[in-house]
Design a protein around this motif. Structure first.
Motif, short mmCIF file in Angstrom:
data_model
loop_
_atom_site.label_atom_id
_atom_site.label_comp_id
_atom_site.label_asym_id
_atom_site.label_seq_id
_atom_site.Cartn_x
_atom_site.Cartn_y
_atom_site.Cartn_z
N MET A 132 0.78 -1.02 0.06
CA MET A 132 0.06 -0.04 -0.04
C MET A 132 0.86 1.33 0.05
SD MET A 132 -3.09 -0.69 2.65
CE MET A 132 -4.17 -2.27 2.42
N VAL A 133 2.00 1.07 0.83
CA VAL A 133 2.79 2.43 1.01
C VAL A 133 3.58 2.55 -0.53
CG1 VAL A 133 5.00 3.25 1.86
CG2 VAL A 133 3.13 2.21 3.34
N ALA A 134 4.00 1.66 -1.24
CA ALA A 134 4.60 1.70 -2.54
C ALA A 134 3.59 2.38 -3.47
CB ALA A 134 5.08 0.32 -2.97
N SER A 135 2.27 2.17 -3.25
CA SER A 135 1.17 2.63 -4.14
C SER A 135 0.60 3.82 -3.78
CB SER A 135 0.08 1.76 -4.70
OG SER A 135 -0.51 1.11 -3.31
N ASN A 136 1.06 4.32 -2.58
CA ASN A 136 0.56 5.44 -1.73
C ASN A 136 -1.07 5.27 -1.85
OD1 ASN A 136 0.42 7.65 -0.31
ND2 ASN A 136 0.82 9.17 -2.21
N GLU A 137 -1.67 4.30 -1.65
CA GLU A 137 -3.31 3.94 -1.45
C GLU A 137 -3.34 2.96 -0.68
OE1 GLU A 137 -5.64 3.46 -5.09
OE2 GLU A 137 -4.02 4.53 -6.20
N GLY A 138 -4.45 2.99 0.14
CA GLY A 138 -5.15 1.77 0.82
C GLY A 138 -5.81 2.31 1.95
N HIS A 139 -6.38 1.30 2.52
CA HIS A 139 -7.05 1.64 3.95
C HIS A 139 -7.17 0.31 4.73
CE1 HIS A 139 -10.94 4.15 5.15
NE2 HIS A 139 -10.13 3.65 6.40
N ILE A 140 -6.77 0.60 6.11
CA ILE A 140 -6.77 -0.57 7.05
C ILE A 140 -7.84 -0.29 7.91
CG2 ILE A 140 -5.21 -1.65 8.98
CD1 ILE A 140 -2.86 -1.25 7.35
N ILE A 141 -8.52 -1.30 8.36
CA ILE A 141 -9.45 -1.37 9.28
C ILE A 141 -8.96 -2.57 10.33
CG2 ILE A 141 -12.06 -1.63 10.14
CD1 ILE A 141 -12.69 -0.20 7.72
N ASN A 142 -8.61 -2.08 11.56
CA ASN A 142 -8.51 -3.10 12.69
C ASN A 142 -9.66 -3.22 13.67
OD1 ASN A 142 -5.59 -3.15 12.23
ND2 ASN A 142 -5.52 -1.06 12.86
N ILE A 143 -9.91 -4.51 13.70
CA ILE A 143 -11.03 -4.66 14.61
C ILE A 143 -10.63 -5.13 16.03
CG2 ILE A 143 -13.09 -6.35 15.24
CD1 ILE A 143 -13.34 -4.73 12.45
N LYS A 162 -6.36 -6.22 23.43
CA LYS A 162 -7.24 -5.25 22.60
C LYS A 162 -6.69 -3.90 22.71
CE LYS A 162 -9.71 -7.96 19.97
NZ LYS A 162 -9.63 -7.89 18.47
N TYR A 163 -6.27 -3.68 24.09
CA TYR A 163 -5.74 -2.63 24.43
C TYR A 163 -4.36 -2.25 23.45
CZ TYR A 163 -8.08 -0.75 28.75
OH TYR A 163 -8.92 -0.49 29.55
N ALA A 164 -3.61 -3.48 23.38
CA ALA A 164 -2.65 -3.38 22.16
C ALA A 164 -3.15 -3.03 20.82
CB ALA A 164 -1.92 -4.43 22.29
N VAL A 165 -4.32 -3.61 20.54
CA VAL A 165 -4.89 -3.25 19.03
C VAL A 165 -4.97 -1.77 19.14
CG1 VAL A 165 -6.64 -3.50 17.35
CG2 VAL A 165 -5.76 -5.52 18.79
N ARG A 182 -5.25 5.50 4.74
CA ARG A 182 -6.12 5.47 5.88
C ARG A 182 -6.22 4.60 7.09
NH1 ARG A 182 -11.64 7.60 3.38
NH2 ARG A 182 -10.86 6.19 1.62
N CYS A 183 -6.41 4.61 8.07
CA CYS A 183 -6.57 3.46 9.24
C CYS A 183 -7.35 4.12 10.33
CB CYS A 183 -5.01 3.38 9.69
SG CYS A 183 -4.56 2.18 11.01
N GLY A 184 -8.21 2.93 10.58
CA GLY A 184 -9.25 3.26 11.58
C GLY A 184 -9.57 1.75 12.34
N SER A 185 -9.79 1.98 13.68
CA SER A 185 -10.67 0.63 14.27
C SER A 185 -12.02 0.82 14.33
CB SER A 185 -9.90 0.43 15.48
OG SER A 185 -10.44 1.45 16.43
N ILE A 186 -12.69 -0.44 14.44
CA ILE A 186 -13.93 -0.53 14.70
C ILE A 186 -13.97 -1.44 16.21
CG2 ILE A 186 -16.37 -1.48 14.21
CD1 ILE A 186 -15.49 -1.17 11.28
N ASP A 187 -14.58 -0.92 17.27
CA ASP A 187 -14.35 -1.37 18.33
C ASP A 187 -15.82 -1.66 18.78
OD1 ASP A 187 -11.74 -0.83 18.26
OD2 ASP A 187 -11.62 0.79 19.51
N PRO A 188 -16.32 -3.07 18.84
CA PRO A 188 -17.68 -3.48 19.04
C PRO A 188 -17.48 -3.97 20.52
CG PRO A 188 -16.68 -4.81 17.34
CD PRO A 188 -15.54 -4.22 17.92
#
Ligand code: NDP
Ligand code: 8X3
Length: 257
Positions: A132-143, A162-165, A182-188
């Motif tokens: 993703m970094v090489a293409s300068n595009e992408g999105h990470i979602i961490n649960i 999960k505190y570590a996540v 972009r990077c974001g978490s969803i925390d259910p």
């Protein structure tokens, strides 16, 4: 249908069940091609056949344990050889194993949670993010989990994982400064999946009780949130989304009938 998702490649770890499987369904429905991982090969194969047939999208599967870094690298190399760069990575594979006082907990449970929830997420991210970094595009979602915001009795090592996540979600964001990624978490909070059956080592009665007396989240609710986050315009980076069932206001505050 989200036009932002159409034609994207979405890599989902732990896609054989629960939240991961629901994300696979919803992203395929919105025209994404999928890269699905998990240890249960029969379920991966079934998901591949059903989703390809139902939505006419491409589905690649990789059957491995996220605790094996070499397997993550093998998948990344194979994707590169196929000229596929994941547009979206959903770091979902994870578990709670056991619910005991810390002085009675099983070391094997602790190792499973730490190795899967923390090291597995790191291994997948380390293998995939450079593309993703090489293409300068992408999105990470961490649960992540609400368990990564508030510790509860006997949650100990699961809470810690999960505190570590939560920390890693923030760290990934900081280290991606200056990129378009972009990077974001969803925390259910409580979401009815196989999670509790796994936590209670296959005890279905004990697992069922976790979801009695109120309406828990469904895995589809979390998939909806993931789709929303990924469909936001490129200048919008949703870094954390905490989602509880309406009947649960914290780990301690429940409206159970
Ligand atoms: P499920 O048990 O239904 O799904 C877990 C998924 O993770 C499965 O697909 C499983 O696949 C995969 N997985 C587990 N261990 C490994 C491993 N070592 N290697 C590869 N894949 C693995 O539970 P959920 O859908 O609920 O859980 C998904 C995520 O959501 C987890 O990170 C969990 O902590 C988090 N979460 C869940 C909540 C809930 O209440 N359900 C609330 C908050 C967060 P397989 O067994 O085939 O390998
Ligand atoms: C799962 C939610 O409350 O069981 O992460 O920890 S909880």
């Amino acid at each position: 249908m989200s036009s932002k998702i159409l034609g994207k490649w979405v890599l989902i770890t732990g896609a054989t069940s629960g939240i991961g499987r629901a994300c696979a369904e919803l992203f395929a429905k919105n025209g994404a091609s999928l890269i699905l991982t998990g240890r249960r090969s029969d379920r991966l194969e079934a998901a591949q056949n059903v989703l390809q047939e139902k939505y006419g999208v491409k589905v690649k599967t990789y059957n491995f344990d996220v605790r094996e870094f070499n397997e993550a690298v093998k998948m990344a190399n194979d994707l590169q050889a196929s000229e596929i760069i994941p547009d979206i990575l959903i770091n979902n594979a994870g578990l709670a194993s056991g619910k005991d006082k810390i002085y009675e907990g099983l070391i094997s449970d602790w190792e499973k949670m730490i190795d899967t929830n923390i090291k597995g997420l790191l291994y997948i991210t380390r293998a995939i993010l450079p593309m993703m970094v090489a293409s300068n595009e992408g999105h990470i979602i961490n649960i992540g989990s609400t368990a990564g915001h508030l510790v509860y009795p006997e949650g100990n090592v699961y809470n810690a994982s999960k505190y570590a996540v939560k920390a890693l979600n923030e760290a990934i964001n900081l280290d991606l400064m200056g990129t378009n990624i972009r990077c974001g978490s969803i925390d259910p909070g409580a979401c009815e999946t196989e999670f509790s059956e796994v936590r209670f080592h296959g005890n279905k009665d004990k697992a069922g009780k976790v979801y009695e007396g109120y309406e828990p989240l469904k895995p589809q609710d979390i998939a909806d949130a993931a789709l929303y986050i990924c469909s936001a315009p490129a200048h919008v980076n949703i870094t954390t989304m905490i989602i509880y069932p309406t009947a649960q206001r914290s780990a301690y505050v429940w409206d159970k009938k």
